[in-house]
Design an enzyme around this catalytic site. Sequence first.
Site, PDB file in Angstrom:
ATOM      1  N   CYS A 151      35.475  80.600  75.938  1.00 28.06           N
ATOM      2  CA  CYS A 151      36.158  79.362  76.344  1.00 28.06           C
ATOM      3  C   CYS A 151      35.164  78.269  76.746  1.00 28.06           C
ATOM      4  CB  CYS A 151      37.108  79.677  77.490  1.00 28.06           C
ATOM      5  SG  CYS A 151      37.858  78.234  78.223  1.00 28.06           S
ATOM      6  N   HIS A 161      56.880  54.093  85.717  1.00 27.07           N
ATOM      7  CA  HIS A 161      56.770  53.109  84.641  1.00 27.07           C
ATOM      8  C   HIS A 161      55.576  52.209  84.902  1.00 27.07           C
ATOM      9  CE1 HIS A 161      57.981  50.270  81.545  1.00 27.07           C
ATOM     10  NE2 HIS A 161      57.711  49.302  82.415  1.00 27.07           N
ATOM     11  N   ARG A 212      27.804  90.706  78.796  1.00 32.20           N
ATOM     12  CA  ARG A 212      26.691  91.040  77.911  1.00 32.20           C
ATOM     13  C   ARG A 212      25.977  89.813  77.356  1.00 32.20           C
ATOM     14  NH1 ARG A 212      30.019  93.047  72.515  1.00 32.20           N
ATOM     15  NH2 ARG A 212      30.919  91.016  72.055  1.00 32.20           N
TER      16      ARG A 212
HETATM   17  C1  LIG Z   1      36.555  76.774  68.912  1.00 32.97           C
HETATM   18  C2  LIG Z   1      37.544  77.275  69.917  1.00 32.97           C
HETATM   19  C3  LIG Z   1      38.322  76.377  70.634  1.00 32.97           C
HETATM   20  C4  LIG Z   1      39.249  76.846  71.571  1.00 32.97           C
HETATM   21  N1  LIG Z   1      39.998  75.946  72.259  1.00 32.97           N
HETATM   22  C5  LIG Z   1      40.901  76.380  73.165  1.00 32.97           C
HETATM   23  C6  LIG Z   1      41.674  75.457  73.915  1.00 32.97           C
HETATM   24  O1  LIG Z   1      41.550  74.253  73.771  1.00 32.97           O
HETATM   25  N2  LIG Z   1      42.551  75.964  74.805  1.00 32.97           N
HETATM   26  C7  LIG Z   1      42.723  77.307  74.997  1.00 32.97           C
HETATM   27  O2  LIG Z   1      43.547  77.701  75.820  1.00 32.97           O
HETATM   28  N3  LIG Z   1      42.004  78.196  74.298  1.00 32.97           N
HETATM   29  C8  LIG Z   1      41.105  77.769  73.393  1.00 32.97           C
HETATM   30  N4  LIG Z   1      40.344  78.675  72.706  1.00 32.97           N
HETATM   31  C9  LIG Z   1      40.573  80.110  72.957  1.00 32.97           C
HETATM   32  C10 LIG Z   1      39.867  80.571  74.223  1.00 32.97           C
HETATM   33  O3  LIG Z   1      38.481  80.334  74.113  1.00 32.97           O
HETATM   34  C11 LIG Z   1      40.144  82.056  74.432  1.00 32.97           C
HETATM   35  O4  LIG Z   1      41.531  82.269  74.439  1.00 32.97           O
HETATM   36  C12 LIG Z   1      39.563  82.537  75.749  1.00 32.97           C
HETATM   37  O5  LIG Z   1      38.161  82.365  75.789  1.00 32.97           O
HETATM   38  C13 LIG Z   1      39.899  84.021  75.952  1.00 32.97           C
HETATM   39  O6  LIG Z   1      39.376  84.455  77.158  1.00 32.97           O
HETATM   40  P1  LIG Z   1      38.981  85.979  77.389  1.00 32.97           P
HETATM   41  O7  LIG Z   1      38.584  86.070  78.831  1.00 32.97           O
HETATM   42  O8  LIG Z   1      40.054  86.845  76.902  1.00 32.97           O
HETATM   43  O9  LIG Z   1      37.736  86.253  76.450  1.00 32.97           O
HETATM   44  P2  LIG Z   1      36.366  85.496  76.161  1.00 32.97           P
HETATM   45  O10 LIG Z   1      36.359  84.112  76.639  1.00 32.97           O
HETATM   46  O11 LIG Z   1      36.096  85.726  74.723  1.00 32.97           O
HETATM   47  O12 LIG Z   1      35.315  86.301  77.028  1.00 32.97           O
HETATM   48  C14 LIG Z   1      35.018  87.620  76.773  1.00 32.97           C
HETATM   49  C15 LIG Z   1      33.663  87.939  77.370  1.00 32.97           C
HETATM   50  O13 LIG Z   1      33.456  89.348  77.300  1.00 32.97           O
HETATM   51  C16 LIG Z   1      32.094  89.602  77.000  1.00 32.97           C
HETATM   52  N5  LIG Z   1      32.026  90.954  76.433  1.00 32.97           N
HETATM   53  C17 LIG Z   1      32.608  91.401  75.290  1.00 32.97           C
HETATM   54  N6  LIG Z   1      32.375  92.727  75.116  1.00 32.97           N
HETATM   55  C18 LIG Z   1      31.634  93.127  76.174  1.00 32.97           C
HETATM   56  C19 LIG Z   1      31.094  94.363  76.571  1.00 32.97           C
HETATM   57  N7  LIG Z   1      31.262  95.473  75.858  1.00 32.97           N
HETATM   58  N8  LIG Z   1      30.371  94.406  77.727  1.00 32.97           N
HETATM   59  C20 LIG Z   1      30.188  93.303  78.475  1.00 32.97           C
HETATM   60  N9  LIG Z   1      30.689  92.098  78.147  1.00 32.97           N
HETATM   61  C21 LIG Z   1      31.406  92.014  77.025  1.00 32.97           C
HETATM   62  C22 LIG Z   1      31.738  88.490  76.035  1.00 32.97           C
HETATM   63  O14 LIG Z   1      30.360  88.265  75.990  1.00 32.97           O
HETATM   64  C23 LIG Z   1      32.517  87.304  76.615  1.00 32.97           C
HETATM   65  O15 LIG Z   1      31.729  86.543  77.503  1.00 32.97           O
HETATM   66  C24 LIG Z   1      39.392  78.244  71.783  1.00 32.97           C
HETATM   67  C25 LIG Z   1      38.600  79.146  71.083  1.00 32.97           C
HETATM   68  C26 LIG Z   1      37.678  78.671  70.167  1.00 32.97           C
HETATM   69  C27 LIG Z   1      36.839  79.658  69.432  1.00 32.97           C
END
Ligand SMILES: Cc1cc2nc3c(=O)[nH]c(=O)nc-3n(C[C@H](O)[C@H](O)[C@H](O)COP(=O)(O)OP(=O)(O)OC[C@H]3O[C@@H](n4cnc5c(N)ncnc54)[C@H](O)[C@@H]3O)c2cc1C
Length: 481
Positions: free
Chosen positions: A42, A460, A35
């Site tokens: 990430c 090392h 969306r």
């Molecule tokens: C500031 C910050 C720093 C971070 N640093 C790290 C790190 O160093 N290492 C690490 O491992 N993790 C880190 N994380 C966590 C990491 O970003 C998340 O764990 C990861 O992005 C989760 O992946 P995901 O695929 O579950 O969801 P997301 O990456 O959140 O992706 C979900 C996607 O679903 C889409 N979506 C949601 N609802 C709908 C819908 N109804 N219809 C269509 N699309 C939809 C969203 O737009 C989004 O693009 C960090 C997070 C933040 C906020």
Amino acid sequence: MANSYDVIVIGSGPGGYIAAIRAAQLGLKVAVVEREHLAGICSNWGCIPTKALLRSAEVLHLAEHAKNYGLMLEGKISPDLAAIVKRSRGIAERMNGGVAFLMKKNKVDIIWGEAKLTKPNEIVVAKTTKAIVQPQGPIPKNTLGEGTYTAKHIIVATGARPRALPGIEPDGKLIWTYFEAMKPEEMPKSLLVMGSGAIGIEFASFYRTMGVDVTVVELMSQVMPVEDAEISAFAKKQFDKQGMKIILDAKVTKVEKAANSVTAHVEKKDGSVEKITADRMISAVGVQGNIENLGLEALGVKTDRGCIVIDGYGKTNVPGVYAIGDVAGPPMLAHKAEHEAVICVEKIAGLPNVHPMDKLKIPGCTYCNPQVASVGLTEARAKAEGRDIRVGRFPFVANGKAIALGEDQGLVKTIFDKKTGELLGAHLVGAEVTELIQGFVVAMNLETTEEDLMHTIFPHPTISETLKESVLDAYGRALNA
Ligand SMILES: Cc1cc2nc3c(=O)[nH]c(=O)nc-3n(C[C@H](O)[C@H](O)[C@H](O)COP(=O)(O)OP(=O)(O)OC[C@H]3O[C@@H](n4cnc5c(N)ncnc54)[C@H](O)[C@@H]3O)c2cc1C
């Protein structure tokens, strides 16, 4: 049928896009619905752009200390905030474009819009309420739009968003979430960070290195509360030395806003209240799963504390509906999302010997200065579980490479089962430990004992030698300390 797939993934973050690629590799017909932005939080607002900011901070720190390395830099070294943010946002865009490329390469259809489950094997995609961030370059041909789509298997990978405390809700102006903290228009002179988990402490570290007066307020009795207490205390000492003010066992109970500053009421363990005024505040009190408006309730998909309940293979209680990544609960980390994606899809495809997720073997990394990385049980948890343990420690001050790099502040702690020699946990603080932890993760995954590790030859000079020395120390055999 055109709108019919084997697998539809909702969300294209590290969970969603990896699930889509693995499913395509296994010969399944796949679509991913997004969306807002390909590559999810990430790459757009999390892991990657923060590391870009922290890299700028690291370079600034090195430049400011160039004299220690025999280098005289002329003139004042000052950060150019706009350029730092531009670099970070450019890197996020590049990642976003990379996922578009991968979807095309793997013949995964991209459906732009907001998905909602209408049946266990059907979604309706509506016009998104978000501004779509299109990948760089031409829009790939494999894109579709609003409509009804069916699939034998639907994987929910909708991620998470910032959690807000009632009465202290971020307003995007004075109280920031990670979105605003990632692209400040001006550098605040002072900053209050509420919460010292990975997100809070990474931003605290970035802003402090940039010269901002940073105060961190943490509810628990240690910074980075999930980490081993000794490692956390070690890191805190370094933060203290850097001039970061850290208040533990304290909570922000109220925030008063002025035109260009906030005053936080910080209640301490003894009941006293300190009022702290800062230009800006970051609310970093965790994230919550995106479970709303997905049709989950109508289908009877079980949720718990804002996340979808799954088994070790990503299955929900409703046949045909799966969940992975942040929306499926902690630890909310990109590599956990990716691994869950692969497990889930391989199980769907009926591959043999698919192992369920083992959460104890998920490493955690925090990219503050000094970095912190860990896997497995902390000392406190091992003891609480009644384990008879041996603990090894090795400091960076006794490692030649760390000294040569000017990075002699660090510690490697290892925890073994006394009886079996099984590596139960490893906890690291210091330079590059987020790269080093993987040695212990592989070791744990292979059910390595202390003997295997002692017989492994480490190159090392490397900081990785501290890993072996820590193992040796657990058995009273450290060679360089
Ligand atoms: C500031 C910050 C720093 C971070 N640093 C790290 C790190 O160093 N290492 C690490 O491992 N993790 C880190 N994380 C966590 C990491 O970003 C998340 O764990 C990861 O992005 C989760 O992946 P995901 O695929 O579950 O969801 P997301 O990456 O959140 O992706 C979900 C996607 O679903 C889409 N979506 C949601 N609802 C709908 C819908 N109804 N219809 C269509 N699309 C939809 C969203 O737009 C989004 O693009 C960090 C997070 C933040 C906020």
